[in-house]
Scaffold this active site. Sequence first.
Site, short mmCIF file in Angstrom:
data_model
loop_
_atom_site.label_atom_id
_atom_site.label_comp_id
_atom_site.label_asym_id
_atom_site.label_seq_id
_atom_site.Cartn_x
_atom_site.Cartn_y
_atom_site.Cartn_z
N LYS A 149 9.46 -5.65 -2.19
CA LYS A 149 8.43 -4.64 -2.31
C LYS A 149 8.09 -4.06 -0.94
O LYS A 149 7.98 -4.81 0.04
CB LYS A 149 7.18 -5.22 -2.98
N CYS A 207 -2.09 -9.06 -0.22
CA CYS A 207 -1.06 -8.85 -1.24
C CYS A 207 -1.37 -9.52 -2.57
O CYS A 207 -0.99 -9.00 -3.62
CB CYS A 207 0.30 -9.27 -0.69
N ASP A 260 5.00 -13.32 -1.55
CA ASP A 260 5.27 -13.17 -0.10
C ASP A 260 5.17 -14.47 0.71
O ASP A 260 4.66 -14.46 1.84
CB ASP A 260 4.33 -12.12 0.50
N1 TIU Z 1 1.71 -10.29 1.99
C1 TIU Z 1 0.63 -9.83 2.60
O1 TIU Z 1 -0.50 -10.23 2.29
N2 TIU Z 1 0.83 -8.91 3.63
C2 TIU Z 1 -0.01 -8.77 4.70
O2 TIU Z 1 0.23 -7.94 5.57
N3 TIU Z 1 -1.10 -9.60 4.74
C3 TIU Z 1 -2.00 -9.73 5.76
O3 TIU Z 1 -2.99 -10.44 5.57
N4 TIU Z 1 -1.79 -9.12 6.91
#
Ligand code: TIU
Length: 223
Positions: free
Chosen positions: A131, A164, A26
């Site tokens: 995802k 994530c 991500d």
């Molecule tokens: N990719 C991921 O970690 N999504 C989140 O929403 N992370 C946060 O820390 N908010």
Amino acid sequence: MRKVTVAAEPAPIAIDLARTAFVIIDMQRDFLEPGGFGETLGNDVSLLQAAVIPCRRVLSAARAIGIMVVHTREGHKPDLSDAPPAKLERGNPSLRIGAPGPMGRILVRGEPGHDIIRALYPVDGEVVIDKPGKGAFYATGLDEMLRGGGIDTLLVAGVTTEVCVNTTVREANDRGYRCLVLADCCASYFPAFHDAGLAMIKAQGGIFGWVAGSDALLAALDS
Ligand code: TIU
């Protein structure tokens, strides 16, 4: 391809590079740049920049060696049919998932904010997994793709460490993959959660996996 041993915690880990994938979680504009999902949640997105250069170094090495590279992106279909109401309603963000922001609709596939940052942009031949959840195995074809490629070990990087990255590592661990999390290639909006997220992975003899800095990995790859 070679086998190398990486100086990691809680113990060194031997990895077969032919059976290893570099999984970058991500590293999207929505999390790293102002105006995206991360900022709408009230976060200082500049904290995530620390992971970009270390990730870039490992990505360059993985490409040079021919290690499988997998990028993931968190996001939803434009009709939000894959976004549970409990996720859409959560918290008090300035803009909800699906609302129009400066980088397009927040956390929606195909929008500028959903894209991976330039410094780590995928090249032809690399896998991109979309995802809907925090974990990269939930509602994706990642497990089948990795198994089909004979992968048994994941080098894990990305954001955020405790959300994530941790969710994906836990999912991977239960599916039998060995995870080596690259500490400086991960980042969080909360430095204390970054530290705790890494500590939880390597505690108890490596209950979820191994942790090392990117320097330790790159030294092993150079050896
Ligand atoms: N990719 C991921 O970690 N999504 C989140 O929403 N992370 C946060 O820390 N908010």
